[in-house]
Design an enzyme around this catalytic site. Structure first.
Site, mmCIF file in Angstrom:
data_model
loop_
_atom_site.group_PDB
_atom_site.id
_atom_site.type_symbol
_atom_site.label_atom_id
_atom_site.label_comp_id
_atom_site.label_asym_id
_atom_site.label_seq_id
_atom_site.Cartn_x
_atom_site.Cartn_y
_atom_site.Cartn_z
ATOM 1 N N LYS A 188 0.832 -1.202 0.000
ATOM 2 C CA LYS A 188 0.000 0.000 0.000
ATOM 3 C C LYS A 188 0.878 1.268 0.000
ATOM 4 O O LYS A 188 0.811 2.096 0.916
ATOM 5 C CB LYS A 188 -0.990 -0.040 1.163
ATOM 6 C CG LYS A 188 -2.019 -1.161 0.945
ATOM 7 C CD LYS A 188 -3.111 -1.194 1.966
ATOM 8 C CE LYS A 188 -4.164 -0.158 1.758
ATOM 9 N NZ LYS A 188 -5.074 -0.429 0.624
HETATM 10 N N1 PMP Z 1 -6.277 -4.691 -3.568
HETATM 11 C C1 PMP Z 1 -5.984 -3.388 -3.430
HETATM 12 C C2 PMP Z 1 -5.295 -2.698 -4.541
HETATM 13 C C3 PMP Z 1 -6.339 -2.708 -2.253
HETATM 14 O O1 PMP Z 1 -6.053 -1.414 -2.110
HETATM 15 C C4 PMP Z 1 -7.030 -3.409 -1.234
HETATM 16 C C5 PMP Z 1 -7.468 -2.692 0.005
HETATM 17 N N2 PMP Z 1 -6.450 -2.685 0.961
HETATM 18 C C6 PMP Z 1 -7.284 -4.780 -1.426
HETATM 19 C C7 PMP Z 1 -6.896 -5.380 -2.604
HETATM 20 C C8 PMP Z 1 -7.927 -5.584 -0.341
HETATM 21 O O2 PMP Z 1 -7.016 -5.731 0.715
HETATM 22 P P1 PMP Z 1 -7.512 -5.883 2.221
HETATM 23 O O3 PMP Z 1 -8.449 -7.028 2.222
HETATM 24 O O4 PMP Z 1 -6.262 -6.176 2.967
HETATM 25 O O5 PMP Z 1 -8.170 -4.622 2.608
#
Ligand code: PMP
Length: 302
Positions: A164
């Protein structure tokens, strides 16, 4: 409704206390801090963030899979050489939630490089960290999303690691803009070989003949919600061509903000009622609220 932003801020009552943010070790008035105009992260995206959620449980508010979010943030911070202490960040998250008296909340920790020169070298720039929280109304049976297959490719993981990192999200912004301009709610990334990658802020699963499969792709963020659903269901995971998604009985996206979001359409292909997705949605809702005792260890009490 967008699958990457299904959280809606509750309007604060006029007399409500001002929201507090945690900024560099202190809780302060959320409207007070100002970033300097040479903030490196503003120019070049040299920051790392998380999207975390807290839920109201029988014993009070609790944060879902906080250590896993902190660990992913640490990995991102390490990429930039940003100082990041998961124990301190954990305390900052809990302190902000307590200060704002949140129960159901979306939590945004962010670490970034601040003031310095206009050079690309991050050295000499001041590192900062903040945590903001917003109250959320949770739409567990939220609107079903219509996905457009985007013209933009996902950042390849050998150019940008699937973490992220702030700057990486320009890619998601472009894809979302393009999909919305064509009348869809959200973009689905596919790669040059026609395999599914993910949505702009959520991972993808499909159901065929009662069998649940998670899309696996090296360019996709290893989502914590995806991991949660894999552990809850024992679903398989593998590389999935778009053609297989179009032929599926159900498709859903998942993420911390999106939770489990049924997909109603991909380009011209309509899906039906999504019964398996709705069951998973309900199960996920019970797990995050501490109503499934075998998964209670995923919650950190506030
Ligand atoms: N893909 C991306 C590009 C994201 O930004 C997110 C959100 N964090 C997710 C997938 C889902 O990840 P998570 O389940 O850890 O929120």
């Amino acid at each position: 409704m967008s699958v990457s932003a299904t959280v809606t801020p509750i309007t604060e009552a006029a007399h409500a206390p001002k929201p507090q943010v945690w900024f560099d070790g202190e809780l302060i008035d959320g409207e007070a801090p100002q970033a300097g105009l040479t903030t490196h992260a503003m120019h070049y995206g040299s920051g790392v963030f998380e999207g975390v959620r807290a839920y109201a449980t029988e014993g009070g508010a609790a944060v879902f899979r906080l250590p896993e979010h902190m660990e992913r943030m640490r990995k991102g911070a390490d990429m930039f050489g940003l100082p990041f202490d998961p124990a301190l960040a954990t305390e900052a998250v809990l302190a902000t939630l307590r200060a704002n008296h949140h129960r159901d909340a979306y939590i945004r920790p962010l670490a970034w490089f601040g003031e310095g020169s206009f050079g690309l070298d991050v050295e000499g720039h001041t590192p900062h960290m903040m945590v903001a929280t917003t109250a959320t109304q949770v739409h567990l049976n939220g609107t079903r999303a219509r996905l457009g297959v985007g013209k933009w490719r996902r950042n390849p993981s050998d150019s940008l690691p699937p973490l992220k990192l702030c700057g990486a999200y320009v890619n998601s912004i472009l894809a979302k803009r393009e999909a919305k301009a064509r009348g869809f709610d959200e973009a689905l990334f596919t790669d040059r070989d026609g395999n599914v990658v993910e949505c702009t802020g959520a991972n993808v699963f499909f159901v065929k003949d009662g069998r649940i499969t998670a899309v696996e792709h090296r360019d996709a963020l290893p989502g914590i919600t995806r991991d949660t659903l894999l552990q809850l269901t024992g679903a398989e995971f593998r590389v999935v061509p778009l053609a297989e998604l179009l032929d599926a009985d159900e498709v859903f996206a998942c993420g911390t903000a999106a939770e489990v979001a049924p997909v109603s359409q991909i380009e011209g292909r309509d899906y039906g009622d999504n019964p398996v997705t709705r069951e998973l949605q309900a199960l996920y809702g019970r797990v995050v609220r501490g109503q499934e005792s075998s998964w209670r260890h995923w919650l950190t009490d506030v």
